[in-house]
Design a protein around this motif. Structure first.
Motif, PDB file in Angstrom:
ATOM      1  N   HIS A 133     -14.165   8.058  -5.862  1.00  0.00           N
ATOM      2  CA  HIS A 133     -13.274   7.438  -6.233  1.00  0.00           C
ATOM      3  C   HIS A 133     -12.511   7.774  -5.757  1.00  0.00           C
ATOM      4  O   HIS A 133     -11.120   6.849  -5.620  1.00  0.00           O
ATOM      5  CB  HIS A 133     -13.544   7.421  -8.441  1.00  0.00           C
ATOM      6  N   VAL A 134     -12.634   9.085  -6.267  1.00  0.00           N
ATOM      7  CA  VAL A 134     -11.123   9.705  -5.521  1.00  0.00           C
ATOM      8  C   VAL A 134     -10.651   9.670  -3.712  1.00  0.00           C
ATOM      9  O   VAL A 134      -9.541   9.128  -3.212  1.00  0.00           O
ATOM     10  CB  VAL A 134     -10.675  11.499  -5.184  1.00  0.00           C
ATOM     11  N   TYR A 135     -12.243   9.673  -3.136  1.00  0.00           N
ATOM     12  CA  TYR A 135     -12.003   9.172  -1.315  1.00  0.00           C
ATOM     13  C   TYR A 135     -11.451   7.515  -1.220  1.00  0.00           C
ATOM     14  O   TYR A 135     -10.643   7.003  -0.755  1.00  0.00           O
ATOM     15  CB  TYR A 135     -13.518   9.275  -0.999  1.00  0.00           C
ATOM     16  N   SER A 136     -12.060   6.871  -2.217  1.00  0.00           N
ATOM     17  CA  SER A 136     -11.483   5.410  -2.482  1.00  0.00           C
ATOM     18  C   SER A 136     -10.100   5.388  -2.646  1.00  0.00           C
ATOM     19  O   SER A 136      -8.992   4.159  -1.620  1.00  0.00           O
ATOM     20  CB  SER A 136     -12.029   4.324  -3.549  1.00  0.00           C
ATOM     21  N   LEU A 137      -9.454   5.414  -3.512  1.00  0.00           N
ATOM     22  CA  LEU A 137      -8.131   5.854  -4.220  1.00  0.00           C
ATOM     23  C   LEU A 137      -7.655   6.359  -3.175  1.00  0.00           C
ATOM     24  O   LEU A 137      -6.201   5.152  -2.804  1.00  0.00           O
ATOM     25  CB  LEU A 137      -7.566   7.132  -5.226  1.00  0.00           C
ATOM     26  N   LEU A 138      -7.860   7.499  -2.177  1.00  0.00           N
ATOM     27  CA  LEU A 138      -7.056   8.193  -1.182  1.00  0.00           C
ATOM     28  C   LEU A 138      -6.875   7.110   0.231  1.00  0.00           C
ATOM     29  O   LEU A 138      -5.703   6.355   0.812  1.00  0.00           O
ATOM     30  CB  LEU A 138      -7.238   9.325  -1.200  1.00  0.00           C
ATOM     31  N   ASP A 139      -8.124   6.795   0.300  1.00  0.00           N
ATOM     32  CA  ASP A 139      -8.178   5.481   1.531  1.00  0.00           C
ATOM     33  C   ASP A 139      -7.272   4.595   1.942  1.00  0.00           C
ATOM     34  O   ASP A 139      -6.517   3.821   2.289  1.00  0.00           O
ATOM     35  CB  ASP A 139      -9.851   4.911   2.099  1.00  0.00           C
ATOM     36  N   GLU A 140      -6.919   4.142   0.123  1.00  0.00           N
ATOM     37  CA  GLU A 140      -6.610   2.809   0.018  1.00  0.00           C
ATOM     38  C   GLU A 140      -4.420   3.646  -0.162  1.00  0.00           C
ATOM     39  O   GLU A 140      -3.731   2.603   0.396  1.00  0.00           O
ATOM     40  CB  GLU A 140      -6.627   1.804  -1.090  1.00  0.00           C
ATOM     41  N   ALA A 141      -3.878   4.275  -0.807  1.00  0.00           N
ATOM     42  CA  ALA A 141      -3.326   4.805  -0.814  1.00  0.00           C
ATOM     43  C   ALA A 141      -2.739   5.003   0.764  1.00  0.00           C
ATOM     44  O   ALA A 141      -1.410   4.292   0.624  1.00  0.00           O
ATOM     45  CB  ALA A 141      -2.527   5.706  -1.886  1.00  0.00           C
ATOM     46  N   THR A 142      -3.606   5.841   1.316  1.00  0.00           N
ATOM     47  CA  THR A 142      -3.232   6.673   2.798  1.00  0.00           C
ATOM     48  C   THR A 142      -2.847   4.910   3.344  1.00  0.00           C
ATOM     49  O   THR A 142      -1.486   4.801   4.891  1.00  0.00           O
ATOM     50  CB  THR A 142      -3.581   7.275   3.162  1.00  0.00           C
ATOM     51  N   ASP A 143      -3.060   4.117   3.172  1.00  0.00           N
ATOM     52  CA  ASP A 143      -2.882   2.842   3.964  1.00  0.00           C
ATOM     53  C   ASP A 143      -1.683   2.203   3.521  1.00  0.00           C
ATOM     54  O   ASP A 143      -1.049   1.531   5.063  1.00  0.00           O
ATOM     55  CB  ASP A 143      -4.394   1.943   3.839  1.00  0.00           C
ATOM     56  N   GLU A 144      -1.795   2.069   2.942  1.00  0.00           N
ATOM     57  CA  GLU A 144       0.170   1.864   2.172  1.00  0.00           C
ATOM     58  C   GLU A 144       0.625   3.069   2.735  1.00  0.00           C
ATOM     59  O   GLU A 144       2.885   2.102   2.851  1.00  0.00           O
ATOM     60  CB  GLU A 144       0.249   1.925   0.663  1.00  0.00           C
ATOM     61  N   ILE A 145       0.763   4.825   2.793  1.00  0.00           N
ATOM     62  CA  ILE A 145       1.518   4.926   3.152  1.00  0.00           C
ATOM     63  C   ILE A 145       1.835   5.074   4.931  1.00  0.00           C
ATOM     64  O   ILE A 145       2.749   4.748   5.537  1.00  0.00           O
ATOM     65  CB  ILE A 145       1.326   6.933   3.759  1.00  0.00           C
ATOM     66  N   ILE A 146       1.011   4.200   4.941  1.00  0.00           N
ATOM     67  CA  ILE A 146       0.707   5.028   6.446  1.00  0.00           C
ATOM     68  C   ILE A 146       1.404   2.632   6.785  1.00  0.00           C
ATOM     69  O   ILE A 146       2.369   2.762   8.289  1.00  0.00           O
ATOM     70  CB  ILE A 146      -0.258   3.663   7.600  1.00  0.00           C
ATOM     71  N   LYS A 147       1.441   1.859   6.578  1.00  0.00           N
ATOM     72  CA  LYS A 147       2.323   0.700   6.641  1.00  0.00           C
ATOM     73  C   LYS A 147       3.704   1.398   6.341  1.00  0.00           C
ATOM     74  O   LYS A 147       4.283  -0.061   7.032  1.00  0.00           O
ATOM     75  CB  LYS A 147       1.770  -0.444   5.483  1.00  0.00           C
ATOM     76  N   LYS A 148       3.834   1.473   4.781  1.00  0.00           N
ATOM     77  CA  LYS A 148       5.799   2.109   5.113  1.00  0.00           C
ATOM     78  C   LYS A 148       6.304   2.665   6.374  1.00  0.00           C
ATOM     79  O   LYS A 148       7.043   2.750   7.036  1.00  0.00           O
ATOM     80  CB  LYS A 148       5.549   2.826   3.938  1.00  0.00           C
ATOM     81  N   ILE A 149       5.357   4.008   7.324  1.00  0.00           N
ATOM     82  CA  ILE A 149       6.325   4.929   7.673  1.00  0.00           C
ATOM     83  C   ILE A 149       6.345   3.827   9.629  1.00  0.00           C
ATOM     84  O   ILE A 149       7.075   4.301  10.112  1.00  0.00           O
ATOM     85  CB  ILE A 149       4.484   6.060   8.274  1.00  0.00           C
ATOM     86  N   ASN A 150       5.126   3.109   9.028  1.00  0.00           N
ATOM     87  CA  ASN A 150       5.211   2.119  10.806  1.00  0.00           C
ATOM     88  C   ASN A 150       5.985   0.623  10.325  1.00  0.00           C
ATOM     89  O   ASN A 150       6.931   1.144  11.759  1.00  0.00           O
ATOM     90  CB  ASN A 150       3.876   1.259  10.685  1.00  0.00           C
ATOM     91  N   LYS A 151       6.656   0.516   9.211  1.00  0.00           N
ATOM     92  CA  LYS A 151       7.762  -0.013   9.195  1.00  0.00           C
ATOM     93  C   LYS A 151       9.302   0.512   9.454  1.00  0.00           C
ATOM     94  O   LYS A 151      10.028   0.563  10.113  1.00  0.00           O
ATOM     95  CB  LYS A 151       8.380  -0.781   8.429  1.00  0.00           C
ATOM     96  N   ASP A 152       9.382   2.345   9.309  1.00  0.00           N
ATOM     97  CA  ASP A 152      10.709   3.222   9.302  1.00  0.00           C
ATOM     98  C   ASP A 152      10.842   3.714  10.556  1.00  0.00           C
ATOM     99  O   ASP A 152      11.566   3.805  11.110  1.00  0.00           O
ATOM    100  CB  ASP A 152      10.398   4.179   8.445  1.00  0.00           C
ATOM    101  N   SER A 153       9.097   4.069  11.424  1.00  0.00           N
ATOM    102  CA  SER A 153       9.815   4.254  13.020  1.00  0.00           C
ATOM    103  C   SER A 153       9.391   3.136  14.063  1.00  0.00           C
ATOM    104  O   SER A 153       9.731   2.156  13.666  1.00  0.00           O
ATOM    105  CB  SER A 153       8.662   5.517  13.079  1.00  0.00           C
TER     106      SER A 153
END
Ligand code: 4NP
Length: 153
Positions: A133-153
């Motif tokens: 469960h933790v793995y799945s949550l963090l997999d999805e959350a890190t996908d969102e972080i990636i989107k944000k970082i790629n947008k900002d850089s």
């Protein structure tokens, strides 16, 4: 170079998975990712065997990570500090010296469930299901972080 720190209580269950997942999705020349615990319970320890196992099942090797405790200097070293739960948030914000320090600290699941202030449940005392469960949550959350970082850089 952008620098991101993942934080939980022990730095052996949740934040090592968050570190490994985010690292696996980013260019290491562009983003530095690390993790730490609010406690000193597991300094220099490898991640929990169950975290290593769930990561390995998804072709991610986190076995070489070692536990360390968060220190105030981390506010200078990192641009973004993602905490796993509200208790971690309280502990880290207590150490903030300035409002600028405080603004670096975010609940990681707010990336996924905006403004809900949800916790990544601590799987330490539960069974293997909790780690998936933790793995799945963090997999999805890190996908969102990636989107944000790629947008900002
Ligand atoms: P983590 O889980 O914060 O996700 O690393 C825990 C690991 C160890 C302990 C608590 C939570 N402990 O009490 O030792």
């Amino acid at each position: 170079m952008m620098r991101v720190l993942m934080v939980c209580l022990g730095n052996i269950c949740r934040s090592p998975l968050a570190e490994g997942l985010l690292k696996s999705k980013l260019d290491p020349n562009k983003v530095f990712v690390d993790s730490a615990g609010t406690s000193n319970y597991h300094v220099n320890d490898a991640p929990d065997k169950r975290s290593i196992a769930i990561a390995r099942k998804h072709n991610l090797d986190i076995s070489q990570q070692r536990g360390r405790q968060f220190e105030v200097k981390d506010f200078d070293r990192f641009d973004l500090i993602y905490v796993m739960d509200n208790s971690n948030y309280k502990d880290i914000v207590k150490l903030a010296r300035t409002n600028q320090d405080k603004k670096k600290v975010h609940l990681i699941l707010n990336e996924l469930f905006v403004d809900e202030n949800a916790d990544v449940p601590d799987p330490y005392y539960g069974g293997d299901h909790g780690f998936q469960h933790v793995y799945s949550l963090l997999d999805e959350a890190t996908d969102e972080i990636i989107k944000k970082i790629n947008k900002d850089s």
